[in-house]
Motif scaffolding. Structure first.
Motif, PDB file in Angstrom:
ATOM      1  N   ASP A  32       0.780  -1.500   0.296  1.00 23.32           N
ATOM      2  CA  ASP A  32       0.261  -0.305   0.085  1.00 23.32           C
ATOM      3  C   ASP A  32       1.111   1.083  -0.064  1.00 23.32           C
ATOM      4  OD1 ASP A  32      -1.376   2.473   1.802  1.00 23.32           O
ATOM      5  OD2 ASP A  32      -2.615   0.891   0.548  1.00 23.32           O
ATOM      6  N   THR A  33       1.931   1.333   0.896  1.00 22.49           N
ATOM      7  CA  THR A  33       2.708   2.571   1.010  1.00 22.49           C
ATOM      8  C   THR A  33       4.091   2.665   1.411  1.00 22.49           C
ATOM      9  OG1 THR A  33       0.759   3.624   1.886  1.00 22.49           O
ATOM     10  CG2 THR A  33       2.807   4.646   2.526  1.00 22.49           C
ATOM     11  N   MET A  34       5.278   2.941   0.951  1.00 20.40           N
ATOM     12  CA  MET A  34       6.772   2.403   0.736  1.00 20.40           C
ATOM     13  C   MET A  34       6.823   3.874   1.207  1.00 20.40           C
ATOM     14  SD  MET A  34       7.770  -0.002  -2.028  1.00 20.40           S
ATOM     15  CE  MET A  34       9.386  -0.471  -0.493  1.00 20.40           C
ATOM     16  N   GLN A  35       7.538   4.108   1.904  1.00 16.18           N
ATOM     17  CA  GLN A  35       8.190   5.159   2.861  1.00 16.18           C
ATOM     18  C   GLN A  35      10.132   5.693   3.097  1.00 16.18           C
ATOM     19  OE1 GLN A  35       6.094   4.165   6.169  1.00 16.18           O
ATOM     20  NE2 GLN A  35       4.244   6.009   5.787  1.00 16.18           N
ATOM     21  N   TRP A  36      10.307   6.641   3.200  1.00 21.13           N
ATOM     22  CA  TRP A  36      11.872   6.403   3.556  1.00 21.13           C
ATOM     23  C   TRP A  36      12.048   7.581   4.834  1.00 21.13           C
ATOM     24  CZ3 TRP A  36      16.015   4.007   1.638  1.00 21.13           C
ATOM     25  CH2 TRP A  36      16.215   3.563   0.440  1.00 21.13           C
ATOM     26  N   TYR A  37      12.401   7.248   6.196  1.00 16.85           N
ATOM     27  CA  TYR A  37      12.548   7.915   7.312  1.00 16.85           C
ATOM     28  C   TYR A  37      14.468   8.188   8.014  1.00 16.85           C
ATOM     29  CZ  TYR A  37       8.027   6.920   8.978  1.00 16.85           C
ATOM     30  OH  TYR A  37       6.591   6.263   8.933  1.00 16.85           O
ATOM     31  N   ARG A  38      14.416   9.185   8.048  1.00 13.83           N
ATOM     32  CA  ARG A  38      16.026   9.110   9.019  1.00 13.83           C
ATOM     33  C   ARG A  38      15.793   9.524  10.426  1.00 13.83           C
ATOM     34  NH1 ARG A  38      17.520  14.235   5.089  1.00 13.83           N
ATOM     35  NH2 ARG A  38      16.419  16.203   6.718  1.00 13.83           N
ATOM     36  N   ARG A  39      16.833   8.639  10.494  1.00 13.05           N
ATOM     37  CA  ARG A  39      17.298   9.412  11.684  1.00 13.05           C
ATOM     38  C   ARG A  39      18.171  10.134  12.551  1.00 13.05           C
ATOM     39  NH1 ARG A  39      15.605   7.191  17.022  1.00 13.05           N
ATOM     40  NH2 ARG A  39      15.346   4.846  16.064  1.00 13.05           N
ATOM     41  N   PRO A  40      18.471  11.851  12.179  1.00 14.96           N
ATOM     42  CA  PRO A  40      19.950  12.356  12.182  1.00 14.96           C
ATOM     43  C   PRO A  40      20.243  12.039  13.959  1.00 14.96           C
ATOM     44  CG  PRO A  40      18.499  13.533  11.909  1.00 14.96           C
ATOM     45  CD  PRO A  40      17.455  12.173  12.435  1.00 14.96           C
ATOM     46  N   PRO A  41      21.723  12.261  14.180  1.00  9.68           N
ATOM     47  CA  PRO A  41      23.006  11.845  15.536  1.00  9.68           C
ATOM     48  C   PRO A  41      22.096  12.374  16.777  1.00  9.68           C
ATOM     49  CG  PRO A  41      23.791  11.845  13.954  1.00  9.68           C
ATOM     50  CD  PRO A  41      22.253  12.877  13.285  1.00  9.68           C
ATOM     51  N   GLY A  42      21.204  12.255  17.825  1.00  6.60           N
ATOM     52  CA  GLY A  42      20.539  12.431  18.531  1.00  6.60           C
ATOM     53  C   GLY A  42      19.448  12.561  18.800  1.00  6.60           C
ATOM     54  N   ILE A  48      10.805  11.627   5.728  1.00  6.78           N
ATOM     55  CA  ILE A  48      10.745  12.229   4.783  1.00  6.78           C
ATOM     56  C   ILE A  48      10.638  11.782   3.408  1.00  6.78           C
ATOM     57  CG2 ILE A  48      12.841  12.434   6.559  1.00  6.78           C
ATOM     58  CD1 ILE A  48      14.462  10.604   4.225  1.00  6.78           C
ATOM     59  N   ALA A  49       9.912  10.938   2.727  1.00  6.44           N
ATOM     60  CA  ALA A  49       8.956  10.715   1.567  1.00  6.44           C
ATOM     61  C   ALA A  49       8.152   9.576   2.092  1.00  6.44           C
ATOM     62  CB  ALA A  49      10.757  10.349   0.825  1.00  6.44           C
ATOM     63  N   SER A  50       6.976   9.065   1.229  1.00  3.67           N
ATOM     64  CA  SER A  50       6.295   8.744   0.797  1.00  3.67           C
ATOM     65  C   SER A  50       5.698   7.901  -0.148  1.00  3.67           C
ATOM     66  CB  SER A  50       5.184   8.756   2.328  1.00  3.67           C
ATOM     67  OG  SER A  50       3.855   8.013   2.427  1.00  3.67           O
ATOM     68  N   PHE A  51       5.398   6.669  -0.133  1.00  4.86           N
ATOM     69  CA  PHE A  51       4.474   7.523  -1.800  1.00  4.86           C
ATOM     70  C   PHE A  51       3.375   5.565  -1.588  1.00  4.86           C
ATOM     71  CE2 PHE A  51       8.088   9.116  -3.336  1.00  4.86           C
ATOM     72  CZ  PHE A  51       8.753   8.830  -2.628  1.00  4.86           C
ATOM     73  N   THR A  52       2.086   6.854  -2.213  1.00  6.48           N
ATOM     74  CA  THR A  52       1.048   5.052  -1.844  1.00  6.48           C
ATOM     75  C   THR A  52       0.753   4.441  -3.008  1.00  6.48           C
ATOM     76  OG1 THR A  52      -0.723   6.269  -2.767  1.00  6.48           O
ATOM     77  CG2 THR A  52       0.009   6.918  -0.263  1.00  6.48           C
ATOM     78  N   SER A  53       0.687   3.409  -3.104  1.00  3.85           N
ATOM     79  CA  SER A  53      -0.294   2.418  -4.228  1.00  3.85           C
ATOM     80  C   SER A  53      -1.288   3.520  -4.907  1.00  3.85           C
ATOM     81  CB  SER A  53      -0.529   1.184  -4.504  1.00  3.85           C
ATOM     82  OG  SER A  53      -1.506   1.535  -2.932  1.00  3.85           O
TER      83      SER A  53
END
Length: 117
Positions: A32-42, A48-53
């Motif tokens: 259904d949905t694929m995404q990119w996340y990120r965790r900066p230090p601390g 940060i980005a999301s793409f649905t079907s």
């Protein structure tokens, strides 16, 4: 279920580019949905980005215009092209998937991106 494996992280100078890959263990066309996340230090992990079907796309303001997502259905792989990288883009980047609407988010193990001045 699905297993997600990120790759493509590394060291880059500010202003440079990297392309991250997320290889999925199953057909991504019916995720259904694929995404990119990120965790900066601390800091906390952030979306940060999301793409649905259904073709709905979202980019966080901090990356919009610099990062572009895409999918290769033949390879069951999602990509994140990152251009004009900044010091503040230093983070561990995670691929994620929601198999169905409102389902639990499944994360990969992440890939490190280090941007130097």
């Amino acid at each position: 279920q699905v297993q997600l494996v990120e790759s493509g992280g590394g060291f880059v100078q500010a202003g440079g580019s990297l392309r991250l890959s997320c290889a999925a263990s199953r057909d991504i066309s019916n995720i259904d949905t694929m995404q990119w996340y990120r965790r900066p230090p601390g800091q906390q992990r952030e979306l940060i980005a999301s793409f649905t079907s259904r073709g709905v796309t979202y980019y966080a303001g901090s990356v919009e215009g610099r990062f572009t997502g895409s999918k290769d259905y033949a390879k069951n792989t999602m990509y994140l092209q990152m251009n004009n990288l900044k010091i503040e883009d230093n983070a561990v980047y995670y691929c994620a998937a929601e198999l169905e609407p409102y389902a639990a988010v499944i994360f990969g193990r992440g890939t490190h991106v280090t941007v130097s001045s």
